[in-house]
Design a protein around this motif. Structure first.
Motif, PDB file in Angstrom:
ATOM      1  N   GLN A 157       0.808  -1.204   0.000  1.00 58.62           N
ATOM      2  CA  GLN A 157       0.000   0.000   0.000  1.00 58.62           C
ATOM      3  C   GLN A 157       0.853   1.271   0.000  1.00 58.62           C
ATOM      4  O   GLN A 157       1.767   1.425   0.811  1.00 58.62           O
ATOM      5  N   SER A 158       0.483   2.190  -0.892  1.00 60.75           N
ATOM      6  CA  SER A 158       1.228   3.435  -1.041  1.00 60.75           C
ATOM      7  C   SER A 158       1.018   4.355   0.159  1.00 60.75           C
ATOM      8  O   SER A 158       0.051   4.241   0.906  1.00 60.75           O
ATOM      9  N   VAL A 159       1.925   5.314   0.303  1.00 64.45           N
ATOM     10  CA  VAL A 159       1.887   6.215   1.455  1.00 64.45           C
ATOM     11  C   VAL A 159       0.710   7.185   1.396  1.00 64.45           C
ATOM     12  O   VAL A 159       0.290   7.714   2.432  1.00 64.45           O
ATOM     13  N   SER A 160       0.139   7.415   0.214  1.00 64.21           N
ATOM     14  CA  SER A 160      -1.017   8.316   0.132  1.00 64.21           C
ATOM     15  C   SER A 160      -2.211   7.759   0.887  1.00 64.21           C
ATOM     16  O   SER A 160      -3.122   8.508   1.248  1.00 64.21           O
ATOM     17  N   GLY A 161      -2.199   6.455   1.159  1.00 62.03           N
ATOM     18  CA  GLY A 161      -3.260   5.863   1.963  1.00 62.03           C
ATOM     19  C   GLY A 161      -3.266   6.372   3.393  1.00 62.03           C
ATOM     20  O   GLY A 161      -4.258   6.245   4.101  1.00 62.03           O
ATOM     21  N   SER A 162      -2.171   6.972   3.815  1.00 60.43           N
ATOM     22  CA  SER A 162      -2.100   7.536   5.163  1.00 60.43           C
ATOM     23  C   SER A 162      -2.214   9.055   5.146  1.00 60.43           C
ATOM     24  O   SER A 162      -1.953   9.711   6.157  1.00 60.43           O
ATOM     25  N   LYS A 164      -1.749  13.149   3.442  1.00 59.35           N
ATOM     26  CA  LYS A 164      -0.693  14.051   2.985  1.00 59.35           C
ATOM     27  C   LYS A 164       0.569  13.912   3.838  1.00 59.35           C
ATOM     28  O   LYS A 164       1.693  13.992   3.328  1.00 59.35           O
ATOM     29  N   GLU A 165       0.386  13.677   5.136  1.00 55.24           N
ATOM     30  CA  GLU A 165       1.556  13.553   6.018  1.00 55.24           C
ATOM     31  C   GLU A 165       2.435  12.377   5.615  1.00 55.24           C
ATOM     32  O   GLU A 165       3.662  12.459   5.681  1.00 55.24           O
ATOM     33  N   GLY A 166       1.820  11.285   5.181  1.00 49.89           N
ATOM     34  CA  GLY A 166       2.594  10.130   4.744  1.00 49.89           C
ATOM     35  C   GLY A 166       3.359  10.415   3.467  1.00 49.89           C
ATOM     36  O   GLY A 166       4.526  10.008   3.332  1.00 49.89           O
ATOM     37  N   MET A 167       2.734  11.120   2.540  1.00 47.93           N
ATOM     38  CA  MET A 167       3.410  11.483   1.294  1.00 47.93           C
ATOM     39  C   MET A 167       4.575  12.435   1.573  1.00 47.93           C
ATOM     40  O   MET A 167       5.664  12.284   1.014  1.00 47.93           O
ATOM     41  N   ASP A 168       4.346  13.387   2.458  1.00 45.64           N
ATOM     42  CA  ASP A 168       5.410  14.330   2.818  1.00 45.64           C
ATOM     43  C   ASP A 168       6.584  13.609   3.472  1.00 45.64           C
ATOM     44  O   ASP A 168       7.747  13.922   3.198  1.00 45.64           O
ATOM     45  N   GLU A 169       6.279  12.629   4.323  1.00 45.35           N
ATOM     46  CA  GLU A 169       7.352  11.921   5.018  1.00 45.35           C
ATOM     47  C   GLU A 169       8.210  11.111   4.044  1.00 45.35           C
ATOM     48  O   GLU A 169       9.436  11.087   4.169  1.00 45.35           O
ATOM     49  N   LEU A 170       7.586  10.455   3.079  1.00 48.94           N
ATOM     50  CA  LEU A 170       8.360   9.714   2.086  1.00 48.94           C
ATOM     51  C   LEU A 170       9.253  10.663   1.291  1.00 48.94           C
ATOM     52  O   LEU A 170      10.437  10.376   1.061  1.00 48.94           O
ATOM     53  N   PHE A 171       8.693  11.791   0.886  1.00 47.84           N
ATOM     54  CA  PHE A 171       9.480  12.771   0.123  1.00 47.84           C
ATOM     55  C   PHE A 171      10.658  13.284   0.948  1.00 47.84           C
ATOM     56  O   PHE A 171      11.804  13.325   0.475  1.00 47.84           O
ATOM     57  N   GLU A 172      10.391  13.678   2.187  1.00 47.70           N
ATOM     58  CA  GLU A 172      11.443  14.258   3.032  1.00 47.70           C
ATOM     59  C   GLU A 172      12.531  13.237   3.363  1.00 47.70           C
ATOM     60  O   GLU A 172      13.727  13.558   3.358  1.00 47.70           O
ATOM     61  N   GLN A 173      12.126  12.005   3.650  1.00 50.94           N
ATOM     62  CA  GLN A 173      13.118  10.976   3.970  1.00 50.94           C
ATOM     63  C   GLN A 173      13.961  10.615   2.754  1.00 50.94           C
ATOM     64  O   GLN A 173      15.171  10.395   2.870  1.00 50.94           O
ATOM     65  N   PHE A 188       5.086   7.246  10.221  1.00 44.32           N
ATOM     66  CA  PHE A 188       5.216   5.790  10.213  1.00 44.32           C
ATOM     67  C   PHE A 188       6.078   5.319  11.373  1.00 44.32           C
ATOM     68  O   PHE A 188       6.868   6.082  11.927  1.00 44.32           O
ATOM     69  N   THR A 189       5.939   4.026  11.711  1.00 48.75           N
ATOM     70  CA  THR A 189       6.647   3.483  12.872  1.00 48.75           C
ATOM     71  C   THR A 189       8.136   3.266  12.609  1.00 48.75           C
ATOM     72  O   THR A 189       8.934   3.187  13.530  1.00 48.75           O
ATOM     73  N   LYS A 190       8.487   3.142  11.331  1.00 47.60           N
ATOM     74  CA  LYS A 190       9.887   3.004  10.943  1.00 47.60           C
ATOM     75  C   LYS A 190      10.105   3.824   9.672  1.00 47.60           C
ATOM     76  O   LYS A 190       9.155   4.318   9.070  1.00 47.60           O
ATOM     77  N   ARG A 191      11.355   3.968   9.301  1.00 46.58           N
ATOM     78  CA  ARG A 191      11.670   4.674   8.057  1.00 46.58           C
ATOM     79  C   ARG A 191      10.954   4.015   6.885  1.00 46.58           C
ATOM     80  O   ARG A 191      10.971   2.792   6.729  1.00 46.58           O
ATOM     81  N   ILE A 192      10.333   4.849   6.024  1.00 54.08           N
ATOM     82  CA  ILE A 192       9.619   4.328   4.859  1.00 54.08           C
ATOM     83  C   ILE A 192      10.456   4.456   3.586  1.00 54.08           C
ATOM     84  O   ILE A 192      10.299   3.659   2.660  1.00 54.08           O
ATOM     85  N   ALA A 193      11.341   5.429   3.502  1.00 55.70           N
ATOM     86  CA  ALA A 193      12.153   5.599   2.287  1.00 55.70           C
ATOM     87  C   ALA A 193      13.051   4.385   2.084  1.00 55.70           C
ATOM     88  O   ALA A 193      13.769   3.968   2.995  1.00 55.70           O
ATOM     89  N   VAL A 234       1.054  -4.230   4.049  1.00 52.16           N
ATOM     90  CA  VAL A 234       2.417  -3.703   4.055  1.00 52.16           C
ATOM     91  C   VAL A 234       2.423  -2.304   3.435  1.00 52.16           C
ATOM     92  O   VAL A 234       1.840  -2.081   2.373  1.00 52.16           O
ATOM     93  N   ARG A 235       3.087  -1.367   4.108  1.00 56.43           N
ATOM     94  CA  ARG A 235       3.270  -0.023   3.552  1.00 56.43           C
ATOM     95  C   ARG A 235       4.560  -0.012   2.745  1.00 56.43           C
ATOM     96  O   ARG A 235       5.599  -0.490   3.215  1.00 56.43           O
ATOM     97  N   VAL A 236       4.497   0.536   1.533  1.00 57.77           N
ATOM     98  CA  VAL A 236       5.658   0.536   0.635  1.00 57.77           C
ATOM     99  C   VAL A 236       5.971   1.969   0.193  1.00 57.77           C
ATOM    100  O   VAL A 236       5.104   2.842   0.215  1.00 57.77           O
ATOM    101  N   PRO A 237       7.215   2.244  -0.228  1.00 55.89           N
ATOM    102  CA  PRO A 237       7.616   3.610  -0.586  1.00 55.89           C
ATOM    103  C   PRO A 237       7.173   4.012  -1.989  1.00 55.89           C
ATOM    104  O   PRO A 237       7.981   4.273  -2.887  1.00 55.89           O
ATOM    105  N   VAL A 238       5.863   4.052  -2.170  1.00 56.38           N
ATOM    106  CA  VAL A 238       5.214   4.451  -3.421  1.00 56.38           C
ATOM    107  C   VAL A 238       4.244   5.565  -3.064  1.00 56.38           C
ATOM    108  O   VAL A 238       3.564   5.485  -2.037  1.00 56.38           O
ATOM    109  N   PHE A 239       4.151   6.605  -3.886  1.00 54.32           N
ATOM    110  CA  PHE A 239       3.284   7.727  -3.546  1.00 54.32           C
ATOM    111  C   PHE A 239       1.806   7.415  -3.752  1.00 54.32           C
ATOM    112  O   PHE A 239       0.981   7.707  -2.897  1.00 54.32           O
TER     113      PHE A 239
END
Length: 344
Positions: A157-162, A164-173, A188-193, A234-239
């Protein structure tokens, strides 16, 4: 005379997508009102080539509004949806707040349109979880053909499911990795990038997460309570775009070729299944599209009457905003609602 529609949570990812899809599909709306919390009042959102100003949900009068597309989260929906329904406005809710209420229909129009007629008990209709929506679109025609006994699904599952904050976190990481900055995990509970996390929503006593339980409960409610379902989310590093690896066991024999033919004719499904390099769909290609894509259709020799599938869809569209608008279209097509201004 068209309908008057409110979109609650209009400044969020899904709310903005709802506005886009209403306009794209030419929904018969004379007036569309974007709603959000007080802090968002005065913000502007797009509706086709128009710009609309956001109003406060708590101050809005629903007495002349026909439909409210609710994407403001479960807590807000729990408080406001019953009030809105009592005002005579039908709520189509995108949160998990009402999905398991026996007096609230849970609808995917390609799967169980006949359930929608029960909406009048509370004037609330629930939209399923994003990962469930695409799953049941693919399962329904196969279940009709050969009766599914058991489903084993792993979601990616992509981060947009969580949000805007999830999308921002993937981008920033991701940026932090390339410039050697410190990486912090907040959403997220662990690094997503450059990582995957086998954990979405809270853990339950049996070791499953709430996200995994949603897939089980919603599939049973919409498709068939007899189906056995187990899931790993599973959360994956996809927007944008959710993918699912699905293993099915049927009561009756069904071949991969038969399944492929059935799915090609099924509403909402698009089969992209060539047994060659690139002959399948990925989340990147599904972004911005309405279909539920099915690839990698093959027989599973380890069980009797078994199949394996790869299912991909844009979670912001079919998993949320598109399905919500399709429910509204279904209400109109069945003649279950009329514009109240016209009725007056």
């Amino acid at each position: 005379m068209g309908f008057k529609i409110a979109v609650a949570g209009a400044t969020g990812n899904v709310g903005r997508e709802m506005l886009n899809i209403l306009e794209e599909r030419g929904f018969p709306a004379d007036e569309v009102v974007p709603l959000a919390s007080r802090r968002s009042v005065g913000q502007e959102v797009s509706y086709g080539d128009r710009t609309l100003k956001v109003q406060a949900l708590e101050n809005y009068d629903f007495s002349d509004t026909d439909l409210c597309l609710m994407s403001a989260g479960g807590t807000v929906s729990k408080e406001w949806s019953p009030k809105i329904g009592k005002a005579g406005c039908v709520v189509i809710d995108n949160s998990s707040a009402w999905r398991y209420d026996q007096d609230v229909p849970l609808i995917v129009p390609e799967v169980n349109p006949h359930h929608i007629e029960g909406y009048s008990k509370k004037n609330i209709i629930a939209n399923p979880n994003c990962s469930t929506a695409q799953l049941v679109v693919a399962l329904k025609p196969l279940h009709d053909a050969a009766t599914i006994k058991r489903v084993v699904v792993s979601t990616y599952q992509s981060v947009s499911g969580s949000g805007k904050e999830g999308m921002d976190e993937l981008f920033e990481q991701t940026r932090a990795v390339f410039v050697a900055d410190p990486i912090s995990a907040k959403k997220f509970t662990k690094r997503i990038a450059f990582n995957v996390i086998p954990h979405i929503d809270v853990f339950m006593e049996d070791g499953y997460t709430k996200e995994e339980w949603k897939v089980l409960a919603e599939t049973k409610k919409m498709l068939d309570p007899k189906i056995k379902v187990t899931a790993t989310a599973v959360r994956v590093p996809v927007f944008i775009g959710h993918a699912e690896s699905v293993n099915l066991e049927f009561e009756k024999p069904i071949t991969a070729d038969e399944a492929r033919d059935i799915l090609r004719e099924a509403p909402g499904c698009q089969v992209i299944d060539k047994r060659e390099d690139g002959g399948y769909i990925t989340p990147y290609e599904s972004a911005g599209e309405d279909a539920t894509y099915i690839s990698r259709i093959r027989e599973d020799a380890t069980v009797e009457n078994g199949l394996a599938l790869w299912v991909v869809s844009d979670n912001l569209r079919k998993g949320a905003a598109l399905n919500t608008v399709q429910i509204a279209e279904l209400l109109v097509a069945k003649g279950l609602i009329k514009p109240r201004k016209e009725a007056a």
